[in-house]
Scaffold this active site. Structure first.
Site, PDB file in Angstrom:
ATOM      1  N   LYS A  15     -35.573  -5.325 -64.534  1.00 32.73           N
ATOM      2  CA  LYS A  15     -36.687  -6.231 -64.821  1.00 32.73           C
ATOM      3  C   LYS A  15     -37.655  -6.254 -63.640  1.00 32.73           C
ATOM      4  O   LYS A  15     -37.289  -6.546 -62.515  1.00 32.73           O
ATOM      5  CB  LYS A  15     -36.160  -7.640 -65.083  1.00 32.73           C
ATOM      6  CG  LYS A  15     -37.247  -8.591 -65.542  1.00 32.73           C
ATOM      7  CD  LYS A  15     -36.665  -9.935 -65.935  1.00 32.73           C
ATOM      8  CE  LYS A  15     -36.429 -10.847 -64.768  1.00 32.73           C
ATOM      9  NZ  LYS A  15     -37.635 -11.248 -64.021  1.00 32.73           N
ATOM     10  N   ASP A  51     -41.700  -8.100 -66.890  1.00 29.18           N
ATOM     11  CA  ASP A  51     -41.660  -9.561 -67.059  1.00 29.18           C
ATOM     12  C   ASP A  51     -42.874 -10.189 -66.380  1.00 29.18           C
ATOM     13  O   ASP A  51     -42.771 -10.775 -65.307  1.00 29.18           O
ATOM     14  CB  ASP A  51     -40.345 -10.068 -66.442  1.00 29.18           C
ATOM     15  CG  ASP A  51     -40.210 -11.582 -66.481  1.00 29.18           C
ATOM     16  OD1 ASP A  51     -40.868 -12.229 -67.311  1.00 29.18           O
ATOM     17  OD2 ASP A  51     -39.430 -12.126 -65.663  1.00 29.18           O
ATOM     18  N   LYS A  68     -45.002 -12.201 -68.216  1.00 30.14           N
ATOM     19  CA  LYS A  68     -45.269 -13.442 -68.980  1.00 30.14           C
ATOM     20  C   LYS A  68     -46.752 -13.646 -69.213  1.00 30.14           C
ATOM     21  O   LYS A  68     -47.331 -14.655 -68.778  1.00 30.14           O
ATOM     22  CB  LYS A  68     -44.679 -14.660 -68.259  1.00 30.14           C
ATOM     23  CG  LYS A  68     -43.184 -14.565 -67.997  1.00 30.14           C
ATOM     24  CD  LYS A  68     -42.666 -15.834 -67.336  1.00 30.14           C
ATOM     25  CE  LYS A  68     -41.204 -15.746 -66.988  1.00 30.14           C
ATOM     26  NZ  LYS A  68     -40.880 -14.822 -65.886  1.00 30.14           N
ATOM     27  N   HIS A 109     -50.142 -14.841 -70.363  1.00 32.31           N
ATOM     28  CA  HIS A 109     -50.532 -16.139 -70.926  1.00 32.31           C
ATOM     29  C   HIS A 109     -52.034 -16.291 -70.677  1.00 32.31           C
ATOM     30  O   HIS A 109     -52.459 -16.639 -69.582  1.00 32.31           O
ATOM     31  CB  HIS A 109     -49.737 -17.248 -70.213  1.00 32.31           C
ATOM     32  CG  HIS A 109     -49.934 -18.612 -70.790  1.00 32.31           C
ATOM     33  ND1 HIS A 109     -49.273 -19.719 -70.334  1.00 32.31           N
ATOM     34  CD2 HIS A 109     -50.718 -19.056 -71.797  1.00 32.31           C
ATOM     35  CE1 HIS A 109     -49.633 -20.784 -71.026  1.00 32.31           C
ATOM     36  NE2 HIS A 109     -50.530 -20.402 -71.920  1.00 32.31           N
ATOM     37  N   ASP A 110     -52.822 -15.975 -71.698  1.00 26.68           N
ATOM     38  CA  ASP A 110     -54.283 -15.992 -71.526  1.00 26.68           C
ATOM     39  C   ASP A 110     -54.905 -16.055 -72.921  1.00 26.68           C
ATOM     40  O   ASP A 110     -54.189 -16.239 -73.915  1.00 26.68           O
ATOM     41  CB  ASP A 110     -54.703 -14.716 -70.764  1.00 26.68           C
ATOM     42  CG  ASP A 110     -55.927 -14.944 -69.888  1.00 26.68           C
ATOM     43  OD1 ASP A 110     -56.913 -15.525 -70.388  1.00 26.68           O
ATOM     44  OD2 ASP A 110     -55.912 -14.545 -68.712  1.00 26.68           O
ATOM     45  N   THR A 119     -36.214 -21.348 -67.732  1.00 26.93           N
ATOM     46  CA  THR A 119     -34.855 -21.866 -67.537  1.00 26.93           C
ATOM     47  C   THR A 119     -34.750 -22.765 -66.303  1.00 26.93           C
ATOM     48  O   THR A 119     -33.731 -23.415 -66.088  1.00 26.93           O
ATOM     49  CB  THR A 119     -33.847 -20.697 -67.431  1.00 26.93           C
ATOM     50  OG1 THR A 119     -34.424 -19.672 -66.623  1.00 26.93           O
ATOM     51  CG2 THR A 119     -33.506 -20.134 -68.767  1.00 26.93           C
ATOM     52  N   GLN A 123     -32.136 -22.619 -61.083  1.00 25.69           N
ATOM     53  CA  GLN A 123     -31.904 -22.598 -62.528  1.00 25.69           C
ATOM     54  C   GLN A 123     -31.298 -23.935 -62.964  1.00 25.69           C
ATOM     55  O   GLN A 123     -30.319 -24.396 -62.383  1.00 25.69           O
ATOM     56  CB  GLN A 123     -30.953 -21.445 -62.910  1.00 25.69           C
ATOM     57  CG  GLN A 123     -31.506 -20.054 -62.615  1.00 25.69           C
ATOM     58  CD  GLN A 123     -32.648 -19.658 -63.536  1.00 25.69           C
ATOM     59  OE1 GLN A 123     -33.172 -20.454 -64.308  1.00 25.69           O
ATOM     60  NE2 GLN A 123     -33.068 -18.400 -63.456  1.00 25.69           N
ATOM     61  N   ARG A 134     -30.193 -13.095 -58.631  1.00 26.66           N
ATOM     62  CA  ARG A 134     -29.555 -13.511 -57.379  1.00 26.66           C
ATOM     63  C   ARG A 134     -28.026 -13.429 -57.347  1.00 26.66           C
ATOM     64  O   ARG A 134     -27.466 -13.065 -56.304  1.00 26.66           O
ATOM     65  CB  ARG A 134     -30.050 -14.914 -56.988  1.00 26.66           C
ATOM     66  CG  ARG A 134     -31.462 -14.859 -56.427  1.00 26.66           C
ATOM     67  CD  ARG A 134     -32.117 -16.211 -56.413  1.00 26.66           C
ATOM     68  NE  ARG A 134     -32.416 -16.657 -57.768  1.00 26.66           N
ATOM     69  CZ  ARG A 134     -33.063 -17.786 -58.052  1.00 26.66           C
ATOM     70  NH1 ARG A 134     -33.448 -18.573 -57.076  1.00 26.66           N
ATOM     71  NH2 ARG A 134     -33.315 -18.120 -59.303  1.00 26.66           N
TER      72      ARG A 134
END
Ligand code: C5P
Length: 235
Positions: free
Chosen positions: A36, A63, A65, A67-68, A125, A195, A216
């Protein structure tokens, strides 16, 4: 078709240099099928990263994301598909029109082979109900996630990114074919970090997750290969 554990494990390459990318891909490629690439790495190194992973035989989940406004996200989706990534994502809070626009644009561009999986991110998350209230969104997170996942399906997306805690309900409501990718994975002995809604790999797979994203707990482990072997065993 039998899916190998390797194909269901996504390693979050949250690093910022090509040297680190090469190091991690070399070390993990026998155990991880998909790497990723997120905002930190892509901002630092750009599309070169995707080539490096492909050349090493790995696949990429981009990844970013998106958003527009619909037009901007549709164009970004076309470029992402052109990179040959296996999957990329948009944020469902961008709305139905935005998701429909990216679906249509990508379908038109990749009519034949090489269609990437398009995922919608529901609620991060790291968010809990208190955090959600601060941004003006009230009520149970699960309910919000189900609404957003339903919207993603309506727009024709292939699946969603959600916490493992929500997978069971999403599958029940939207069907088994609707892909679920779940970050927020922690081994029983690893720290939660930031998280809030986490599960172990075993619990997430049991709940019905198609792919799990782990960063992680592998990256920060004293022995990353031992950590990854433990995760593979669970899958
Ligand atoms: O290190 P850790 O296992 O927490 O990494 C989780 C990865 O998944 C991070 O790269 C994070 O950006 C990503 N992610 C997430 N929650 C989402 C979507 C993506 O944690 N809803």
């Amino acid at each position: 078709m039998i899916i190998k554990p390797k194909d269901r494990l996504i390693f979050a390459l949250d690093v910022s240099s090509l040297e680190e990318v090469k190091k991690w891909v070399r070390l993990l490629k026998g155990y991880v099928g998909i790497f990723k690439v997120g905002k930190e790495l892509f901002t630092a190194c750009g599309p070169k990263v995707v080539d490096i992973i492909h050349n090493a035989g790995g696949e990429v989940f981009l990844d970013l994301k998106f958003h527009d406004i619909p037009n901007t996200v549709a164009k970004a989706g076309i470029v992402a598909a052109g990179l040959g990534v296996k999957m990329f994502n948009v944020h469902t809070l961008g709305g139905l029109k935005m998701m429909e626009a990216v679906r249509e644009a990508v379908d038109k561009t990749c009519k034949k082979v090489g269609q990437p999986v398009i995922l919608g991110v529901t609620i991060l998350t790291s968010m809990n109900e208190k955090e959600m209230k601060l941004v003006g969104i009230q009520g149970p997170i699960k309910k919000r996630v189900l609404i957003l996942a339903g919207l993603a399906k309506k727009a024709g997306l292939d699946g969603i990114v959600a916490s493992p805690l929500e997978v069971k309900d999403i599958k029940k409501k939207l069907g088994n074919d609707f892909i679920t990718v779940t970050p927020g994975i922690r081994l029983p002995d690893s720290k939660p970090d930031d998280q809030s809604r986490a599960m172990t790999p075993k619990e997430a797979i049991h709940a019905g997750a198609d792919y799990i994203v782990v960063g992680r707990p592998i990256r920060d482990a004293k022995n990353p290969l031992a950590a990854i072997k433990k995760i593979i065993e669970c899958i």
